[in-house]
Design a protein around this motif. Structure first.
Motif, PDB file in Angstrom:
ATOM      1  N   LEU A 123      46.998  43.423  72.559  1.00  0.00           N
ATOM      2  CA  LEU A 123      47.708  42.157  72.748  1.00  0.00           C
ATOM      3  C   LEU A 123      47.309  41.534  74.083  1.00  0.00           C
ATOM      4  N   HIS A 124      47.249  42.354  75.108  1.00  0.00           N
ATOM      5  CA  HIS A 124      46.836  41.861  76.425  1.00  0.00           C
ATOM      6  C   HIS A 124      45.410  41.309  76.347  1.00  0.00           C
ATOM      7  N   GLN A 125      44.557  42.015  75.634  1.00  0.00           N
ATOM      8  CA  GLN A 125      43.162  41.591  75.539  1.00  0.00           C
ATOM      9  C   GLN A 125      43.025  40.294  74.743  1.00  0.00           C
ATOM     10  N   VAL A 126      43.776  40.183  73.655  1.00  0.00           N
ATOM     11  CA  VAL A 126      43.711  38.972  72.827  1.00  0.00           C
ATOM     12  C   VAL A 126      44.167  37.753  73.626  1.00  0.00           C
ATOM     13  N   LEU A 127      45.228  37.914  74.388  1.00  0.00           N
ATOM     14  CA  LEU A 127      45.730  36.801  75.201  1.00  0.00           C
ATOM     15  C   LEU A 127      44.736  36.444  76.310  1.00  0.00           C
ATOM     16  N   ALA A 128      44.119  37.462  76.890  1.00  0.00           N
ATOM     17  CA  ALA A 128      43.177  37.217  77.979  1.00  0.00           C
ATOM     18  C   ALA A 128      41.943  36.463  77.495  1.00  0.00           C
ATOM     19  N   GLU A 129      41.583  36.664  76.210  1.00  0.00           N
ATOM     20  CA  GLU A 129      40.358  36.058  75.683  1.00  0.00           C
ATOM     21  C   GLU A 129      40.598  34.741  74.954  1.00  0.00           C
ATOM     22  N   ASN A 130      41.868  34.340  74.795  1.00  0.00           N
ATOM     23  CA  ASN A 130      42.180  33.154  73.999  1.00  0.00           C
ATOM     24  C   ASN A 130      43.032  32.172  74.814  1.00  0.00           C
ATOM     25  N   PRO A 131      42.398  31.172  75.464  1.00  0.00           N
ATOM     26  CA  PRO A 131      43.145  30.229  76.307  1.00  0.00           C
ATOM     27  C   PRO A 131      44.235  29.470  75.542  1.00  0.00           C
ATOM     28  N   GLU A 132      43.965  29.079  74.298  1.00  0.00           N
ATOM     29  CA  GLU A 132      44.962  28.316  73.536  1.00  0.00           C
ATOM     30  C   GLU A 132      46.206  29.169  73.261  1.00  0.00           C
ATOM     31  N   LEU A 133      45.968  30.400  72.931  1.00  0.00           N
ATOM     32  CA  LEU A 133      47.096  31.308  72.663  1.00  0.00           C
ATOM     33  C   LEU A 133      47.889  31.551  73.945  1.00  0.00           C
ATOM     34  N   ARG A 134      47.169  31.711  75.033  1.00  0.00           N
ATOM     35  CA  ARG A 134      47.830  31.931  76.314  1.00  0.00           C
ATOM     36  C   ARG A 134      48.657  30.703  76.714  1.00  0.00           C
ATOM     37  N   ALA A 135      48.136  29.528  76.426  1.00  0.00           N
ATOM     38  CA  ALA A 135      48.860  28.300  76.742  1.00  0.00           C
ATOM     39  C   ALA A 135      50.147  28.199  75.918  1.00  0.00           C
ATOM     40  N   MET A 136      50.096  28.643  74.656  1.00  0.00           N
ATOM     41  CA  MET A 136      51.304  28.615  73.820  1.00  0.00           C
ATOM     42  C   MET A 136      52.380  29.548  74.398  1.00  0.00           C
ATOM     43  N   VAL A 137      51.944  30.721  74.845  1.00  0.00           N
ATOM     44  CA  VAL A 137      52.886  31.671  75.433  1.00  0.00           C
ATOM     45  C   VAL A 137      53.535  31.083  76.675  1.00  0.00           C
ATOM     46  N   GLU A 138      52.702  30.484  77.534  1.00  0.00           N
ATOM     47  CA  GLU A 138      53.214  29.929  78.783  1.00  0.00           C
ATOM     48  C   GLU A 138      54.149  28.760  78.516  1.00  0.00           C
ATOM     49  N   ALA A 139      53.824  27.923  77.536  1.00  0.00           N
ATOM     50  CA  ALA A 139      54.684  26.787  77.201  1.00  0.00           C
ATOM     51  C   ALA A 139      56.046  27.267  76.702  1.00  0.00           C
ATOM     52  N   ASN A 140      56.033  28.302  75.862  1.00  0.00           N
ATOM     53  CA  ASN A 140      57.300  28.839  75.358  1.00  0.00           C
ATOM     54  C   ASN A 140      58.127  29.444  76.488  1.00  0.00           C
ATOM     55  N   GLN A 141      57.439  30.102  77.411  1.00  0.00           N
ATOM     56  CA  GLN A 141      58.163  30.712  78.538  1.00  0.00           C
ATOM     57  C   GLN A 141      58.833  29.639  79.395  1.00  0.00           C
ATOM     58  N   ARG A 142      58.156  28.493  79.601  1.00  0.00           N
ATOM     59  CA  ARG A 142      58.737  27.412  80.406  1.00  0.00           C
ATOM     60  C   ARG A 142      59.972  26.815  79.749  1.00  0.00           C
ATOM     61  N   GLN A 143      60.043  26.964  78.422  1.00  0.00           N
ATOM     62  CA  GLN A 143      61.173  26.408  77.665  1.00  0.00           C
ATOM     63  C   GLN A 143      62.191  27.496  77.298  1.00  0.00           C
ATOM     64  N   GLY A 144      62.176  28.556  78.105  1.00  0.00           N
ATOM     65  CA  GLY A 144      63.154  29.616  77.869  1.00  0.00           C
ATOM     66  C   GLY A 144      62.909  30.399  76.594  1.00  0.00           C
TER      67      GLY A 144
END
Length: 246
Positions: A123-144
């Motif tokens: 999971l860590h590796q997939v997120l590290a290699e996929n900017p779009e997926l990482r952006a989705m995670v970060e956006a969700n985190q900003r919205q609680g």
């Protein structure tokens, strides 16, 4: 009476396990059926044959005893033929095939490799290699944590990325180990692992195969590899005279 088949060897094999204790309780004595230049290692088959530990070990012991002194084509546990005459008949019908297999598999063993993912590491590796997926995670985190719909979208995207990684890692496992083997056979697919592959390896170069597995563990730490072997080369024998017990 139904005949249980352990393996096939050359009739000139120097130490066929004639009289050895085989499967069953009490143990059925092993006997040898010969046809031309081939011999089948067999015994009677118990009526209640099941893959119990005692019988699995007996099957393995017979093959180990025979294999220590010469080439043997191993049959999988539970290989049955209707009677001795059927076994002898098939030995004659498929003599060329078995002779070729005995020659090819002489001095070879099988290693089975099953691979799974370390879930957190991949999971860590997939997120590290996929900017779009990482952006989705970060956006969700900003919205609680995001809305329910956003959580579902993220979950689907992560699942898709992990599945793609499973497919590419299955190819990687084969690519990394295949050069150290003389043949490769895919095992049955299962949801329990991303790769299930058997490798035919010369006994003389087995250390090289094991070293390649260790190297793969080092370079791909998100993979968890389970190795079984050395085994008789079950996956590289076309059984012929016997089918699995029903």
């Amino acid at each position: 009476m139904t005949t249980y088949v352990y393996g096939i060897a050359n009739s000139s094999h120097p130490a066929l396990p004639d009289g050895m204790e085989g499967i069953g309780k009490p143990a059925c004595p092993v006997r040898i059926l010969k046809q031309g230049e081939l011999a089948a290692i067999v015994s009677d088959a118990p009526e209640d044959l099941k893959p119990k530990r005692r019988d699995l070990l007996a099957h393995q012991n017979v093959l180990s005893e025979a294999g220590a002194a010469g080439s043997v084509l191993p049959m999988r546990f539970g290989s049955l033929a209707p009677d001795d005459e059927t076994v002898v008949s098939v030995l004659g019908e498929r003599a060329d095939h078995y002779t070729e297999r005995l020659r090819t598999l002489d001095g070879k063993v099988e290693y089975n490799v099953k691979a799974t993912h370390n879930e957190q590491a991949v999971l860590h590796q997939v997120l590290a290699e996929n900017p779009e997926l990482r952006a989705m995670v970060e956006a969700n985190q900003r919205q609680g944590g995001g809305s329910q719909e956003q959580k579902l979208q993220l979950g689907e995207a992560v699942t898709s990325a992990v599945r793609a990684r499973e497919a590419s890692d299955a190819v990687e496992v084969r690519r990394a180990l295949e050069p150290t083997a003389e043949a490769v056979a895919d095992g049955p697919e299962s949801t329990g692992w991303l790769a299930n592959i058997s490798f035919l390896v010369s006994r003389k170069s087995a250390e090289g195969f094991v070293a390649a597995v260790d190297e793969l563990r080092t370079t791909q730490p998100h993979l968890e590899l389970t190795v079984h072997g050395p085994l008789p080369p079950y996956s590289f024998v076309d059984p012929g005279p016997a089918g699995p017990a029903e």
